[in-house]
Design a protein around this motif. Structure first.
Motif, mmCIF file in Angstrom:
data_model
loop_
_atom_site.group_PDB
_atom_site.id
_atom_site.type_symbol
_atom_site.label_atom_id
_atom_site.label_comp_id
_atom_site.label_asym_id
_atom_site.label_seq_id
_atom_site.Cartn_x
_atom_site.Cartn_y
_atom_site.Cartn_z
ATOM 1 N N PRO A 9 -13.956 26.750 6.289
ATOM 2 C CA PRO A 9 -15.178 27.447 5.865
ATOM 3 C C PRO A 9 -14.909 28.213 4.578
ATOM 4 C CG PRO A 9 -14.176 28.544 7.760
ATOM 5 C CD PRO A 9 -13.350 27.332 7.479
ATOM 6 N N LYS A 10 -15.877 28.218 3.701
ATOM 7 C CA LYS A 10 -15.740 28.912 2.423
ATOM 8 C C LYS A 10 -16.041 30.399 2.631
ATOM 9 C CE LYS A 10 -14.802 25.894 -0.537
ATOM 10 N NZ LYS A 10 -13.442 25.872 -1.023
ATOM 11 N N VAL A 11 -15.023 31.125 3.110
ATOM 12 C CA VAL A 11 -15.146 32.556 3.374
ATOM 13 C C VAL A 11 -13.906 33.264 2.837
ATOM 14 C CG1 VAL A 11 -16.614 32.278 5.411
ATOM 15 C CG2 VAL A 11 -14.131 32.325 5.687
ATOM 16 N N THR B 1 -21.788 27.617 9.303
ATOM 17 C CA THR B 1 -22.868 28.137 8.460
ATOM 18 C C THR B 1 -23.712 29.160 9.203
ATOM 19 O OG1 THR B 1 -24.289 26.225 8.962
ATOM 20 C CG2 THR B 1 -22.937 26.105 6.971
ATOM 21 N N GLU B 2 -23.882 28.986 10.524
ATOM 22 C CA GLU B 2 -24.595 29.990 11.316
ATOM 23 C C GLU B 2 -23.867 31.329 11.273
ATOM 24 O OE1 GLU B 2 -24.889 28.396 15.270
ATOM 25 O OE2 GLU B 2 -26.224 26.778 14.636
ATOM 26 N N MET B 3 -22.540 31.291 11.180
ATOM 27 C CA MET B 3 -21.735 32.516 11.121
ATOM 28 C C MET B 3 -21.712 33.136 9.732
ATOM 29 S SD MET B 3 -18.468 31.514 13.514
ATOM 30 C CE MET B 3 -17.656 33.110 13.240
ATOM 31 N N PRO C 43 -21.133 30.026 3.419
ATOM 32 C CA PRO C 43 -22.086 29.345 2.557
ATOM 33 C C PRO C 43 -21.824 27.843 2.444
ATOM 34 C CG PRO C 43 -20.546 30.616 1.241
ATOM 35 C CD PRO C 43 -20.259 30.934 2.682
ATOM 36 N N GLY C 44 -20.641 27.414 2.841
ATOM 37 C CA GLY C 44 -20.287 25.999 2.795
ATOM 38 C C GLY C 44 -19.044 25.743 3.632
ATOM 39 N N VAL C 45 -18.796 24.473 3.933
ATOM 40 C CA VAL C 45 -17.672 24.090 4.784
ATOM 41 C C VAL C 45 -17.089 22.784 4.265
ATOM 42 C CG1 VAL C 45 -16.956 23.549 7.150
ATOM 43 C CG2 VAL C 45 -18.905 25.051 6.779
ATOM 44 N N ILE C 46 -15.766 22.702 4.255
ATOM 45 C CA ILE C 46 -15.086 21.437 3.997
ATOM 46 C C ILE C 46 -14.458 21.006 5.313
ATOM 47 C CG2 ILE C 46 -13.169 20.301 2.804
ATOM 48 C CD1 ILE C 46 -13.606 22.369 0.538
ATOM 49 N N SER C 47 -14.707 19.772 5.720
ATOM 50 C CA SER C 47 -14.084 19.224 6.930
ATOM 51 C C SER C 47 -13.284 17.992 6.543
ATOM 52 C CB SER C 47 -15.144 18.834 7.965
ATOM 53 O OG SER C 47 -15.805 19.972 8.438
ATOM 54 N N GLN C 48 -11.983 18.075 6.742
ATOM 55 C CA GLN C 48 -11.123 16.920 6.518
ATOM 56 C C GLN C 48 -10.897 16.261 7.867
ATOM 57 O OE1 GLN C 48 -7.617 17.948 4.293
ATOM 58 N NE2 GLN C 48 -8.794 19.046 2.757
#
Length: 95
Positions: free
Chosen positions: A12-14, A65-67, A70-75
């Motif tokens: 997650p982009k946090v 994103t609910e948490m 703003p964006g997520v990378i999933s490998q």
């Protein structure tokens, strides 16, 4: 028997200090799905039916994103064998 193994590293982009609470929430999604899984230092591997595992990946991304991410990378890595596959089968000689 399961027909797929799916390994996921979700990013997650946090801020770094928030990362572990997001990763814990992603693993909780897997736990709630009631599939066999193992957490490893760099990724988590699930065992099950391919369609079910892909749905879990979708829910994990939505949870991030609910948490507030703003964006997520999933490998994602998938091993698919229609006649069946298991984590134990591939790793038993190392245990």
């Amino acid at each position: 028997m399961a027909n797929a193994l799916l390994s996921i590293q979700i990013i997650p982009k946090v801020k770094n200090e928030e990362l572990y609470s997001f990763v814990d929430a992603a693993i909780a999604v897997i736990e709630a799905a009631n599939v066999k899984y193992e957490v490893h230092p760099m990724e988590t591997t699930m065992e099950g039916e391919l369609s079910e595992l892909l749905e879990i990946v979708q829910v994990m991304n939505e949870k991030m994103t609910e948490m507030g991410a703003p964006g997520v990378i999933s490998q994602v890595k998938i091993s698919y064998r229609p006649e069946g596959i298991s984590m134990n089968e591939l790793t038993e000689k190392y245990r």
